[in-house]
Design a protein around this motif. Structure first.
Motif, PDB file in Angstrom:
ATOM      1  N   ALA A 159       0.720  -1.171  -0.040  1.00 48.45           N
ATOM      2  CA  ALA A 159      -0.045  -0.104   0.124  1.00 48.45           C
ATOM      3  C   ALA A 159       0.859   1.054   0.015  1.00 48.45           C
ATOM      4  O   ALA A 159       2.094   1.223   0.534  1.00 48.45           O
ATOM      5  N   PRO A 160       0.522   2.321  -0.408  1.00 48.20           N
ATOM      6  CA  PRO A 160       1.386   3.634  -0.494  1.00 48.20           C
ATOM      7  C   PRO A 160       1.475   4.055   0.955  1.00 48.20           C
ATOM      8  O   PRO A 160       1.012   3.579   1.954  1.00 48.20           O
ATOM      9  N   PRO A 209      -5.034 -11.678  12.047  1.00 54.60           N
ATOM     10  CA  PRO A 209      -6.047 -11.771  10.852  1.00 54.60           C
ATOM     11  C   PRO A 209      -5.397 -12.566   9.569  1.00 54.60           C
ATOM     12  O   PRO A 209      -4.185 -12.609   9.372  1.00 54.60           O
ATOM     13  N   VAL A 210      -6.260 -13.160   8.888  1.00 57.99           N
ATOM     14  CA  VAL A 210      -5.417 -13.906   7.629  1.00 57.99           C
ATOM     15  C   VAL A 210      -6.229 -13.133   6.268  1.00 57.99           C
ATOM     16  O   VAL A 210      -7.296 -12.582   6.609  1.00 57.99           O
ATOM     17  N   PRO A 211      -5.667 -13.375   5.227  1.00 62.55           N
ATOM     18  CA  PRO A 211      -4.148 -13.698   4.707  1.00 62.55           C
ATOM     19  C   PRO A 211      -3.396 -13.166   5.758  1.00 62.55           C
ATOM     20  O   PRO A 211      -3.508 -11.926   5.917  1.00 62.55           O
ATOM     21  N   LEU A 212      -2.101 -13.613   6.112  1.00 61.92           N
ATOM     22  CA  LEU A 212      -1.191 -13.193   7.066  1.00 61.92           C
ATOM     23  C   LEU A 212       0.242 -13.337   6.446  1.00 61.92           C
ATOM     24  O   LEU A 212       0.435 -14.429   5.842  1.00 61.92           O
ATOM     25  N   LYS A 263      -5.783  -2.888   9.505  1.00 59.69           N
ATOM     26  CA  LYS A 263      -4.926  -2.241   8.213  1.00 59.69           C
ATOM     27  C   LYS A 263      -4.114  -3.258   7.751  1.00 59.69           C
ATOM     28  O   LYS A 263      -3.123  -3.725   8.076  1.00 59.69           O
ATOM     29  N   GLY A 264      -4.508  -3.855   6.471  1.00 60.63           N
ATOM     30  CA  GLY A 264      -3.715  -4.554   5.486  1.00 60.63           C
ATOM     31  C   GLY A 264      -2.774  -3.795   4.789  1.00 60.63           C
ATOM     32  O   GLY A 264      -3.246  -2.987   3.654  1.00 60.63           O
ATOM     33  N   ASN A 265      -1.464  -3.992   4.799  1.00 58.39           N
ATOM     34  CA  ASN A 265      -0.548  -3.149   3.940  1.00 58.39           C
ATOM     35  C   ASN A 265      -0.165  -3.883   2.918  1.00 58.39           C
ATOM     36  O   ASN A 265       0.829  -3.048   1.976  1.00 58.39           O
ATOM     37  N   PHE A 266      -0.481  -4.966   2.555  1.00 59.88           N
ATOM     38  CA  PHE A 266      -0.062  -5.969   1.233  1.00 59.88           C
ATOM     39  C   PHE A 266      -1.164  -6.022   0.534  1.00 59.88           C
ATOM     40  O   PHE A 266      -2.365  -6.280   0.963  1.00 59.88           O
ATOM     41  N   ALA A 279      -5.941  -8.926  -3.547  1.00 65.64           N
ATOM     42  CA  ALA A 279      -6.474  -9.180  -2.143  1.00 65.64           C
ATOM     43  C   ALA A 279      -5.712  -8.621  -1.246  1.00 65.64           C
ATOM     44  O   ALA A 279      -4.451  -8.543  -1.496  1.00 65.64           O
ATOM     45  N   THR A 280      -6.359  -8.482   0.068  1.00 64.04           N
ATOM     46  CA  THR A 280      -5.398  -7.548   1.036  1.00 64.04           C
ATOM     47  C   THR A 280      -4.653  -8.711   1.975  1.00 64.04           C
ATOM     48  O   THR A 280      -5.302  -9.993   2.257  1.00 64.04           O
ATOM     49  N   ALA A 281      -3.595  -8.600   2.483  1.00 56.24           N
ATOM     50  CA  ALA A 281      -2.969  -9.514   3.103  1.00 56.24           C
ATOM     51  C   ALA A 281      -2.426  -8.513   4.491  1.00 56.24           C
ATOM     52  O   ALA A 281      -2.138  -7.511   4.073  1.00 56.24           O
ATOM     53  N   PHE A 282      -2.431  -9.088   5.682  1.00 58.17           N
ATOM     54  CA  PHE A 282      -1.832  -8.421   6.932  1.00 58.17           C
ATOM     55  C   PHE A 282      -0.472  -8.841   7.078  1.00 58.17           C
ATOM     56  O   PHE A 282      -0.068  -9.850   7.162  1.00 58.17           O
ATOM     57  N   GLY A 283       0.252  -7.824   7.698  1.00 59.32           N
ATOM     58  CA  GLY A 283       1.605  -8.436   8.327  1.00 59.32           C
ATOM     59  C   GLY A 283       1.402  -8.708   9.731  1.00 59.32           C
ATOM     60  O   GLY A 283       0.658  -8.102  10.614  1.00 59.32           O
TER      61      GLY A 283
END
Length: 362
Positions: free
Chosen positions: A23-24, A54-57, A115-118, A125-129
């Protein structure tokens, strides 16, 4: 970029792919190119669900790298800075931070669940760190307080270890227990964090340091970094008698994260001593101690989250201890691997023999 993704809690295999984007960078955030990251038991706990995420992780929380971009409001960092990633950054403004307990600040950890930055895949699709980090990726975006500047001459793999294992273990000794010179210490669990506890006790001047681990293969390294004695759990009664006359140790560190080992730490600690819980356990693993024992034995049961560290001070301080030859971090690294080897690394960690495997990024 490349990253390792866990699609569902409980999955044994990571999806290592090269179509991940970031993400920016927000005005108070920084983008960091990860240069080294550790494979820690807490990563396993996140994959299994013991530590809810949270997933996807994208797992990984112990890392170091180079700042490549900063948000418009960031004044403390510039591109090119070498930084250690803090998985538990402090906001600096809440009552806990202002009151001297920044290691308990939850602002950014809470935000990391929403907040998923990936992004990945054709549908974005959003992934979380993990813990807002996700250092099992080539680059990450984190809040500026999560990137702590260190000297450029600190090796990347050493810097990565400082990001979690070293700070958790050495911090538990320095900040939580405040181990006194000439005291006696027992450490249950000789993984990366346990070895860091042992080193912290050695630096603090403990006269006796007993390392306890069921894997005898870990005992030699425990002695190398500072333990005066090392035993399996079955051998503890004899060691307790030999080293303390049966009275118990001044400090008992639990570095496993199980109720059974917390109770063991309680049992090997003398009346009036300190029992320090360092391991991250499960929410449904309940510890049973008698009310009588809690009062009349006079022991103090202490928790040590992230070594009770103020990472702004402790990260650079631990790096200085390493440069001075007081912290032996290279010996704790059992393997140096690449991102594509992470599934094998996770399997090795589950097997119990691996200490700290370090992923070196190209």
């Amino acid at each position: 970029m490349r990253a390792a993704i866990l699609h569902a809690v409980g999955n044994d295999k990571l999806d290592i792919r090269d179509d991940v984007t970031l993400a920016p960078v927000g005005p108070a955030e920084v983008r960091v190119r990860i240069r080294a990251t550790g494979v820690c038991h807490s990563d396993l706990s996140a994959m299994s669900g013991v530590l809810p995420q949270p997933v996807p992780l994208i797992p990984g929380h112990e890392g170091a790298g180079e700042v490549v971009e900063v948000g418009g409001h960031v004044t403390s960092l510039t591109p090119g800075d070498h930084v250690v990633i803090s998985w538990h950054p402090a906001c600096g403004a809440c009552d806990l931070c202002v009151g001297g307990q920044p290691y308990l600040c939850k602002k950014y950890l809470v935000e990391s669940f929403t907040k998923g930055n990936f992004r990945f895949g054709g549908d974005g699709a959003t992934a979380f760190g993990m813990a807002g980090c996700g250092t099992w990726a080539e680059e990450i975006v984190v809040p500026a307080p999560a990137a702590i500047k260190i000297d450029d001459d600190v090796p990347w793999e050493v810097a990565a270890l400082i990001g979690c294992g070293v700070t958790t273990g050495v911090g538990a000794v320095f900040n939580t227990a405040k181990v006194r010179p000439g005291s006696t210490v027992a450490v249950i669990g000789c993984g990366g964090v346990g070895l860091s506890v042992i080193q912290g006790a050695r630096i603090s001047g403990a006269r006796t340091i007993l390392a306890i681990d069921p894997l005898a293969s870990k005992h030699e390294l425990a002695r190398k970094v500072g333990a005066t004695h090392a035993v399996t759990p079955d051998e503890v009664p004899g060691a307790l008698q030999e080293l303390t006359g049966g009275a118990g140790f001044d400090y008992g560190f639990e570095v496993v994260g199980k109720s059974a080992t917390i109770q063991s730490a309680w049992q090997v600690t003398r009346s009036g001593g300190d029992v320090i819980v360092v391991g991250a356990g499960a929410m449904d693993d309940m510890v049973s101690l008698s009310a009588f024992s809690l009062l009349f034995e006079g022991k103090k049961l202490l928790s040590s989250l992230y070594g009770e560290s103020d990472v702004r001070h402790d990260f650079p301080y631990f790096a200085k201890l390493h440069k001075a030859g007081l912290l032996d971090l290279e010996s704790m690294i059992s393997a140096r691997i690449r991102l594509g080897d992470l599934n094998d690394a996770v399997a090795a960690l589950r097997g119990g023999e691996a200490l700290r495997q370090i992923v070196l990024m190209d």
